[in-house]
Design an enzyme around this catalytic site. Structure first.
Site, short mmCIF file in Angstrom:
data_model
loop_
_atom_site.label_atom_id
_atom_site.label_comp_id
_atom_site.label_asym_id
_atom_site.label_seq_id
_atom_site.Cartn_x
_atom_site.Cartn_y
_atom_site.Cartn_z
N ASP A 283 0.82 -1.21 0.00
CA ASP A 283 0.00 0.00 0.00
C ASP A 283 0.85 1.26 0.00
O ASP A 283 0.33 2.35 0.23
CB ASP A 283 -0.93 -0.01 1.21
CG ASP A 283 -1.92 1.14 1.22
OD1 ASP A 283 -2.37 1.52 0.13
OD2 ASP A 283 -2.21 1.69 2.30
N SER B 193 -5.49 5.85 -0.10
CA SER B 193 -5.86 4.63 -0.81
C SER B 193 -7.37 4.45 -0.69
O SER B 193 -7.93 4.59 0.40
CB SER B 193 -5.15 3.41 -0.22
OG SER B 193 -3.75 3.59 -0.25
N GLN C 163 -4.94 -0.91 -7.56
CA GLN C 163 -5.39 -0.01 -6.51
C GLN C 163 -5.88 1.30 -7.11
O GLN C 163 -5.24 1.83 -8.03
CB GLN C 163 -4.29 0.28 -5.49
CG GLN C 163 -4.79 1.10 -4.30
CD GLN C 163 -3.68 1.44 -3.32
OE1 GLN C 163 -2.92 2.37 -3.53
NE2 GLN C 163 -3.59 0.67 -2.24
#
Length: 273
Positions: free
Chosen positions: A184, A212, A262
């Protein structure tokens, strides 16, 4: 439970069981003042692993970041056993704090099968980790280390190396969670490089609100998260303050370990008034 802030990967991954399929974990003291999303994914996966037989290996995870987590209270992970099959099983995990849910995660596990083994993704050429060190203010001095390559304006790409700094024992589940932890923190440069507003790294926080939004990973081959992995990401475009990034993780020997997608928030801060 012990609420002292963990300083190692092993300490962070200790979850205390609080009733059936419910676990509680605590967070390191991140310098930016809120919980790092990769931690919540890693701990959520570890909670899910606690409800499946060891013959099942994780093959995919899909997660939505709902709100930022606070560092001053533990995180509660509630696991729902959605399906138990002979070859596959599925779990859903909600991570909560007193302000409500901070993460909604679903994951699928698969018993390894002997079948065709074909890799088409190819590891790109890149300098070794020793040749692309980040400056001290860019590095994570605890748990994770990343060494980024420069993303040129307009490239829509990012690349670099990442690993867990602490040695991890041979539990394959901890290594999968470790790779999820690192995953991440490596996409934003691809999206930032496409934005019309280009600023020095030290001005990112003042110029943009970033987060995110959702995160998916597919795991293809065995791995060790305490060894270097090369990441390569492409941003497929920016729209409505969101950037879509897709990338691969490779072991140093060229094996394609994981695929990641993502969507990130990249909102330009507007002057007040």
């Amino acid at each position: 439970m012990n609420t002292a802030a963990p300083t190692t990967y092993g300490e962070m991954m200790f979850l205390e069981q609080h009733g059936p399929d419910t676990y509680v974990g605590v967070s390191p003291e991140y310098l930016w003042g809120r919980i790092y999303g990769g931690q919540v994914i890693a701990q959520g996966l570890w909670a899910a692993f606690g409800t499946v037989d060891e013959e099942f290996a994780l093959h995919s995870v899909h997660a939505y970041f709902i709100r930022g987590g606070t560092l001053d209270e533990p995180v509660r992970y509630e696991v729902d056993r959605l399906r138990n099959g002979r070859s596959f099983c599925t779990r859903a995990v909600v991570a909560r704090q007193s302000g409500g849910a901070i993460l909604n995660l679903s994951c699928s596990f698969h018993v390894a099968e002997q079948d065709a083994e074909v890799q088409t993704a190819r590891m790109p050429l890149a300098p070794s980790p020793d040749d692309c060190r980040d400056s001290d203010d860019e590095r994570w001095p605890w748990i994770m280390e990343r060494r980024r390559l420069h993303s040129y304006p307009g490239s829509g790409q990012s690349m670099g190396w990442v690993r867990i700094t602490d040695p991890i024992d041979d539990d394959a589940r901890l290594h999968i969670c470790g790779l999820a932890f690192t995953s991440d923190a490596i996409q934003f440069d691809a999206a930032r490089s496409l934005h019309p507003l280009q600023v020095p790294p030290g001005q990112y926080q003042a110029s943009f609100m970033g987060a995110s939004l959702d995160h998916a990973m597919w795991f293809h081959r065995p791995l060790r998260a305490d060894e270097w992995h090369l990441y390569q990401f492409d941003c497929h475009g920016l729209t409505s303050a969101r950037g879509m990034t897709v990338g691969n993780l490779f072991a140093t020997d060229g094996r394609h370990i994981a695929t990641i997608a993502q969507e990130v928030l990249l909102r330009e801060r507007k002057p007040k008034g």
